[in-house]
Scaffold this motif. Structure first.
Motif, PDB file in Angstrom:
ATOM      1  N   PRO A   1       0.777  -1.355  -0.178  1.00 33.03           N
ATOM      2  CA  PRO A   1       0.047  -0.275   0.001  1.00 33.03           C
ATOM      3  C   PRO A   1       0.649   1.212   0.081  1.00 33.03           C
ATOM      4  O   PRO A   1       2.314   1.546   0.319  1.00 33.03           O
ATOM      5  CB  PRO A   1      -0.991   0.170   1.016  1.00 33.03           C
ATOM      6  N   ALA A   2       0.139   1.961  -0.674  1.00 32.82           N
ATOM      7  CA  ALA A   2       1.023   3.485  -0.645  1.00 32.82           C
ATOM      8  C   ALA A   2       1.328   3.780   0.763  1.00 32.82           C
ATOM      9  O   ALA A   2       2.693   4.670   0.864  1.00 32.82           O
ATOM     10  CB  ALA A   2      -0.037   5.062  -1.108  1.00 32.82           C
ATOM     11  N   ALA A   3       0.448   3.382   1.505  1.00 33.72           N
ATOM     12  CA  ALA A   3       0.673   4.171   2.993  1.00 33.72           C
ATOM     13  C   ALA A   3       2.382   2.992   3.665  1.00 33.72           C
ATOM     14  O   ALA A   3       3.190   4.029   4.221  1.00 33.72           O
ATOM     15  CB  ALA A   3       0.074   4.352   4.310  1.00 33.72           C
ATOM     16  N   ALA A   4       2.511   2.084   3.577  1.00 24.80           N
ATOM     17  CA  ALA A   4       3.627   1.347   3.303  1.00 24.80           C
ATOM     18  C   ALA A   4       4.993   1.084   2.797  1.00 24.80           C
ATOM     19  O   ALA A   4       5.980   2.063   2.832  1.00 24.80           O
ATOM     20  CB  ALA A   4       3.321  -0.058   3.271  1.00 24.80           C
ATOM     21  N   GLN A   5       4.406   1.774   1.576  1.00 27.97           N
ATOM     22  CA  GLN A   5       5.658   1.999   1.241  1.00 27.97           C
ATOM     23  C   GLN A   5       6.085   3.299   1.037  1.00 27.97           C
ATOM     24  O   GLN A   5       7.537   4.050   0.922  1.00 27.97           O
ATOM     25  CB  GLN A   5       5.167   2.779  -0.966  1.00 27.97           C
ATOM     26  N   GLN A   6       5.511   4.701   1.217  1.00 26.28           N
ATOM     27  CA  GLN A   6       6.235   6.022   2.146  1.00 26.28           C
ATOM     28  C   GLN A   6       6.814   5.744   3.086  1.00 26.28           C
ATOM     29  O   GLN A   6       7.836   6.064   3.675  1.00 26.28           O
ATOM     30  CB  GLN A   6       4.730   6.722   2.489  1.00 26.28           C
ATOM     31  N   ALA A   7       6.461   4.452   4.602  1.00 25.54           N
ATOM     32  CA  ALA A   7       7.242   4.457   6.027  1.00 25.54           C
ATOM     33  C   ALA A   7       8.726   3.423   5.156  1.00 25.54           C
ATOM     34  O   ALA A   7       9.721   3.811   5.981  1.00 25.54           O
ATOM     35  CB  ALA A   7       5.998   3.387   5.906  1.00 25.54           C
ATOM     36  N   LEU A   8       8.716   2.800   3.628  1.00 27.07           N
ATOM     37  CA  LEU A   8      10.228   2.180   3.633  1.00 27.07           C
ATOM     38  C   LEU A   8      11.046   3.337   3.430  1.00 27.07           C
ATOM     39  O   LEU A   8      11.754   3.258   2.808  1.00 27.07           O
ATOM     40  CB  LEU A   8       9.467   1.095   2.595  1.00 27.07           C
ATOM     41  N   SER A   9      10.247   4.020   1.746  1.00 29.51           N
ATOM     42  CA  SER A   9      10.698   5.186   1.387  1.00 29.51           C
ATOM     43  C   SER A   9      10.743   6.504   1.573  1.00 29.51           C
ATOM     44  O   SER A   9       9.456   6.756   1.425  1.00 29.51           O
ATOM     45  CB  SER A   9      11.180   5.329   0.461  1.00 29.51           C
ATOM     46  N   PRO A  10      10.757   7.009   2.951  1.00 28.37           N
ATOM     47  CA  PRO A  10      10.796   8.435   3.618  1.00 28.37           C
ATOM     48  C   PRO A  10      10.614   9.360   2.569  1.00 28.37           C
ATOM     49  O   PRO A  10      10.136  10.639   2.851  1.00 28.37           O
ATOM     50  CB  PRO A  10      10.513   8.373   4.993  1.00 28.37           C
ATOM     51  N   ASP A  11      12.087   9.757   2.341  1.00 32.84           N
ATOM     52  CA  ASP A  11      12.388  10.648   0.960  1.00 32.84           C
ATOM     53  C   ASP A  11      12.486   9.886  -0.318  1.00 32.84           C
ATOM     54  O   ASP A  11      14.002   9.386  -0.708  1.00 32.84           O
ATOM     55  CB  ASP A  11      13.458  11.328   1.486  1.00 32.84           C
TER      56      ASP A  11
END
Length: 652
Positions: free
Chosen positions: A68-78
């Protein structure tokens, strides 16, 4: 790829999400899709290539869907930082390859760095870090390219020519019954050591070469005179039909620099992998596929091997085009070892199906020039040359000066060279104009071996002094005087030759392309700007603007800034060019408003003669006189490169 570590990572991440979710009393979302009962059926294409794939175990769980998008953002915050890191990795690898002399590999690294930036979903203008990274990479790569060009290597190879076979393969011409009947009658009285056959396909290509492709066959027949004797002699020595020379005519038109869209190169259009198997080497400095004699010998060996494999010259020629494996597979599938049967069954690639008819059409026309109006052509004469074996690198321009020839003549005599410098790490057989070997040996002996890529000879012109010559070549009067055992005040005898010592990396640029400032000027793109208009404003080629900014077309839509390296006088110092860049950067802001204003008053009443100063460009001069670069070029014989002291006509 091993799946177990990936699943372990996903499971750990899912556990973390479940732990976090307990505090908010939310039901965790499953990260794995429902298992599938049966895998999807293989298509015919996938079955054909399945032999290259490892067998898939039946007990492996299905591959999970994307996180999910939220999980991807957590793995790649920047994501910006991640992208910059990838770009920097490629850029650093490019720097290392460049310093190691692996310039082609460096170019690929730099291209990948740009592609990562320009191909991402992130807008470069949306983040200052991305914009800064783009500027950093662009300035660095341009600096490397300018340095490489100064050193005589460059990133670009010798200009190639399109291979005629590509155009012929794209056309389909009808078989004119009259042409076919005429050709069938001619074949009966035509002597050839290749079998000649008339079909509708062959007649169609005779029709093509008699009309739309007439220029192609005429140019090839004219050039054939350069290599006819050598090719026929080589084919005879190798025991293959001499009329295979027409295979080379159809492929390349006898142009050593012919390059096909597929990457085949030279008179005999070898692909790199096949060429290597027959002893034709290729590296940064040279490509033996462009050597007429070496490639002819290799082609004769290859064609002989193919004939021994298939026992038929038509199949051998087809295999020469598409590879023996392709033809062998077609023979096994059909059970027919006959080219025309394979043609009718459409089991060969389109280009291969056309290949044999093209060669037969060329052969029939070349052997019957009177019937096709080709008997008036005057063939080129063979190009004689002397050979000198050297074990040091030397610039072809220096060689040309040693023997009083032109650099282009030396390139024609040495077509295997990809650059203006002979190889640095191996012996090389240098071809010289006939009778010039002794002259070369005497002249080159005066140049230190480690300076033969840099130093030059200069033929003294009336009015030349040590000062003016030194300025032209970025040397010093003292260095030139010492190299030639002269006094600082010595007068130079017209038509004599001077040795010009040039420091490594300071090559004179008076001959070929313009010299550009090391530092780029940032030009703010305005509405209506195009690559052409910006290039015209600054007096630089549009191709250079595209190269400096990695632009493919003419549009500047979506770009806020364009980088331009201003043209400077060949002997202008770096400080001068940098200062010029700064001043013109400011002046570009008024480029559009001033270029269109009419000149009034006294200036419009008479012609002005402007003496060019160091660091001036066509754009800066045009801005000073409220005119345009186009007008300056028009009134000054389409001048492209400015030199200090040059007089320009400025018309109202």
């Amino acid at each position: 790829m091993r799946l177990q570590p990936l699943y372990a990572l996903i499971a750990s991440f899912a556990t973390l999400l479940m732990t976090l979710a307990c505090g908010s009393a939310q039901r965790p979302t499953s990260l794995l899709p429902a298992s599938q009962a049966t895998p999807p059926a293989l298509t015919e294409t996938s079955q054909a290539s399945s032999s290259k794939l490892a067998p898939v175990p039946t007990n492996v769980s299905p591959v999970p869907s994307p996180l999910p998008a939220a999980a991807q953002q957590a793995l790649s915050p920047d994501p910006v930082a991640d992208l910059i890191a990838q770009v920097e990795t490629e850029y650093q690898a490019g720097q290392e390859n460049y310093r190691a002399g692996h310039l082609e590999a460096a170019k690929q690294n730099f291209d990948r760095a740009f592609n990562l930036l320009l191909g991402s979903n992130l807008d470069i203008r949306s983040d200052e870090r991305l914009e800064h990274e783009f500027d950093h990479i662009l300035e660095g790569v341009n600096g490397f390219e300018l340095q490489a060009l100064q050193e005589g290597d460059g990133f670009s190879e010798q200009k190639s020519e399109p291979a005629p076979i590509d155009e012929a393969n794209e056309v389909t011409f009808p078989a004119d019954p009259n042409i076919k009947a005429k050709a069938e009658a001619e074949i009966k009285s035509t002597h050839s050591d290749l079998p000649l056959m008339m079909t509708d396909q062959v007649a169609g290509y005779i029709n093509y070469f008699s009309t739309r492709g007439r220029g192609t066959i005429e140019r090839a027949l004219i050039r054939s005179g350069r290599y006819d004797e050598m090719i026929r002699r080589t084919l005879k020595e190798e025991g293959v039909p001499q009329d295979l020379i027409f295979l080379a005519q159809a492929e390349s038109g006898f142009h050593p620099l012919a390059l096909s869209r597929a990457g085949a190169r030279g008179i005999w259009q070898f692909m790199a992998s096949r060429a290597k198997g027959y002893g034709l080497e290729r590296d940064w400095w040279l490509d033996d596929r462009q050597d007429p004699e070496k490639s002819t010998r290799a082609a004769a060996h290859h064609l002989k091997d193919l004939y021994n494999q298939f026992g038929d010259w038509y199949l051998a020629m087809a295999a020469y085009n598409s590879g023996p494996g392709t033809v062998q597979s077609a023979v096994k599938r059909t059970g027919y070892a006959d080219f025309w049967e394979l043609y009718r069954r459409n089991v060969l690639p389109k280009e291969t199906r056309n290949y044999v008819p093209i060669i037969l059409a060329v052969t029939i026309m070349a052997k019957n020039p009177e019937q096709y109006g080709l008997d008036h052509l005057e063939k080129d004469q063979p190009i004689p040359y002397d050979s000198v074996k050297i074990d040091y690198p030397v610039d072809l321009r220096l060689v040309a000066e040693c023997v009083d020839a032109s650099a282009s003549d030396l390139q024609d005599l040495n077509p295997s060279l990809l650059r203006m410098t002979t190889p640095k790490d191996r012996p090389f057989e240098l071809h010289l104009p006939p009778g010039a070997s002794d002259k070369f040996e005497t002249a080159i002996a005066a140049i230190p071996p480690d300076m033969r890529v840099w130093w030059r000879y200069h033929r003294v012109q009336p009015g030349d002094t040590l000062v003016t010559v030194a300025r032209t070549y970025r040397s010093t009067p003292k260095a030139i005087a010492e190299a030639n055992n002269l006094d600082d005040s010595s007068e130079l005898a017209p038509d004599s030759k001077l040795i010009i010592p040039i420091a490594a990396g300071k090559r004179s640029t008076t001959e070929d392309a313009a010299t550009y400032s090391h530092r780029a000027t940032r030009y703010k793109v305005r509405k209506g700007d195009t690559v052409e208009s910006v290039a015209d404003n600054f007096g630089v080629p549009p191709a250079m603007v595209r190269k400096w900014n990695h632009i493919k077309g003419d549009s500047l839509r979506g770009r806020s800034v364009v980088y331009v390296h201003l043209p400077v006088a060949p002997n202008a110092s770096r400080d001068t060019s940098t200062a010029s860049s700064k001043s013109h950067s400011k002046s570009t802001q008024t480029a559009h408003s001033t270029a269109e204003k009419p000149v009034s008053g006294a200036a419009s009443a008479s012609i002005v003669h402007h003496k060019v100063k160091q660091g001036e460009t066509l754009y800066s001069i045009a801005s000073s006189y409220n005119t345009t670069v186009d007008a300056l070029k028009r009134d000054n014989s389409n001048v492209a490169i400015l030199r200090p002291g040059m007089i320009l006509v400025i018309r109202p």
